[in-house]
Design a protein around this motif. Structure first.
Motif, short mmCIF file in Angstrom:
data_model
loop_
_atom_site.label_atom_id
_atom_site.label_comp_id
_atom_site.label_asym_id
_atom_site.label_seq_id
_atom_site.Cartn_x
_atom_site.Cartn_y
_atom_site.Cartn_z
N UNK A 63 0.83 -1.21 0.00
CA UNK A 63 0.00 0.00 0.00
C UNK A 63 0.86 1.26 0.00
N UNK A 64 0.36 2.26 -0.65
CA UNK A 64 1.05 3.55 -0.70
C UNK A 64 1.11 4.19 0.69
N UNK A 65 0.21 3.80 1.58
CA UNK A 65 0.21 4.33 2.95
C UNK A 65 1.47 3.94 3.70
N UNK A 66 1.97 2.74 3.42
CA UNK A 66 3.20 2.29 4.08
C UNK A 66 4.36 3.18 3.64
N UNK A 67 4.46 3.43 2.35
CA UNK A 67 5.53 4.29 1.84
C UNK A 67 5.35 5.70 2.40
N UNK A 68 4.13 6.20 2.39
CA UNK A 68 3.87 7.56 2.90
C UNK A 68 4.24 7.69 4.37
N UNK A 69 4.04 6.64 5.14
CA UNK A 69 4.37 6.69 6.57
C UNK A 69 5.87 6.85 6.79
N UNK A 70 6.66 6.25 5.91
CA UNK A 70 8.12 6.30 6.07
C UNK A 70 8.75 7.50 5.35
N UNK A 71 8.00 8.19 4.54
CA UNK A 71 8.53 9.31 3.76
C UNK A 71 9.18 10.40 4.62
N UNK A 72 8.58 10.81 5.76
CA UNK A 72 9.23 11.84 6.57
C UNK A 72 10.62 11.42 7.08
N UNK A 73 10.79 10.14 7.33
CA UNK A 73 12.11 9.65 7.78
C UNK A 73 13.10 9.78 6.63
N UNK A 74 12.69 9.40 5.45
CA UNK A 74 13.56 9.53 4.28
C UNK A 74 13.95 10.99 4.05
N UNK A 75 12.98 11.87 4.15
CA UNK A 75 13.25 13.30 3.96
C UNK A 75 14.23 13.83 5.01
N UNK A 76 14.04 13.41 6.25
CA UNK A 76 14.92 13.87 7.32
C UNK A 76 16.35 13.35 7.10
N UNK A 77 16.48 12.10 6.71
CA UNK A 77 17.81 11.55 6.43
C UNK A 77 18.49 12.29 5.28
N UNK A 78 17.71 12.65 4.29
CA UNK A 78 18.27 13.41 3.16
C UNK A 78 18.77 14.78 3.65
N UNK A 79 17.99 15.43 4.51
CA UNK A 79 18.41 16.71 5.08
C UNK A 79 19.68 16.56 5.90
N UNK A 80 19.74 15.51 6.67
CA UNK A 80 20.94 15.27 7.49
C UNK A 80 22.16 15.03 6.61
N UNK A 81 21.97 14.29 5.54
CA UNK A 81 23.07 13.99 4.63
C UNK A 81 23.57 15.26 3.95
N UNK A 82 22.65 16.15 3.59
CA UNK A 82 23.01 17.38 2.90
C UNK A 82 23.43 18.51 3.84
N UNK A 83 23.36 18.27 5.12
CA UNK A 83 23.71 19.28 6.11
C UNK A 83 25.21 19.54 6.12
N UNK A 84 25.55 20.77 6.46
CA UNK A 84 26.98 21.10 6.59
C UNK A 84 27.53 20.61 7.93
N UNK A 85 26.65 20.24 8.84
CA UNK A 85 27.05 19.71 10.14
C UNK A 85 27.42 18.24 9.99
#
Length: 118
Positions: A63-85
């Motif tokens: 279900x797309x709901x499963x992917x949607x539930x995990x999407x915020x985690x993926x987005x946060x990890x992407x932000x962390x990876x792109x962070x200068x910290x």
């Protein structure tokens, strides 16, 4: 011949990766020590499981709901990876607000997936 259901495998892998991301720092560090790897391995394990979930969903098996539930985690990890910290250290894993937020998002995703997919 016993073949495992690809949907069940995908959900199990995603839940396992989210559980690890949601774990307390001491549990994460213990896991990393057992494997002899750095904190970014936790993110890589999630990324593997999440990409598999996207593919399985695209085939109509998850279900797309499963992917949607995990999407915020993926987005946060992407932000962390792109962070200068430098977030991929054991010290930051233990103390940084980035990791605290990531744990919180992973807990929320895990709860939503458990509701949706069982």
């Amino acid at each position: 011949m016993n073949t495992a259901d690809p949907t069940e495998i995908t959900i199990r892998l995603l839940k396992r990766a989210l559980h690890l991301l949601a774990s307390e720092p001491n549990e994460q560090i213990s896991y990393l020590k057992q494997l002899g790897v750095n904190p970014d391995e936790i993110a890589l394990e999630f990324d593997d499981a999440f990409r598999r979930a996207i593919g399985t969903s695209g085939m109509g098996l998850l279900s797309k709901e499963v992917v949607a539930a995990a999407q915020p985690v993926d987005e946060r990890l992407r932000q962390m990876t792109n962070s200068s910290t430098e977030v991929w250290t054991k010290s930051n894993l233990e103390t940084s607000p980035e990791w605290r937020l990531l744990r919180s998002l992973a807990k929320e995703a895990l709860a939503k997936i458990s509701e949706t997919a069982g």
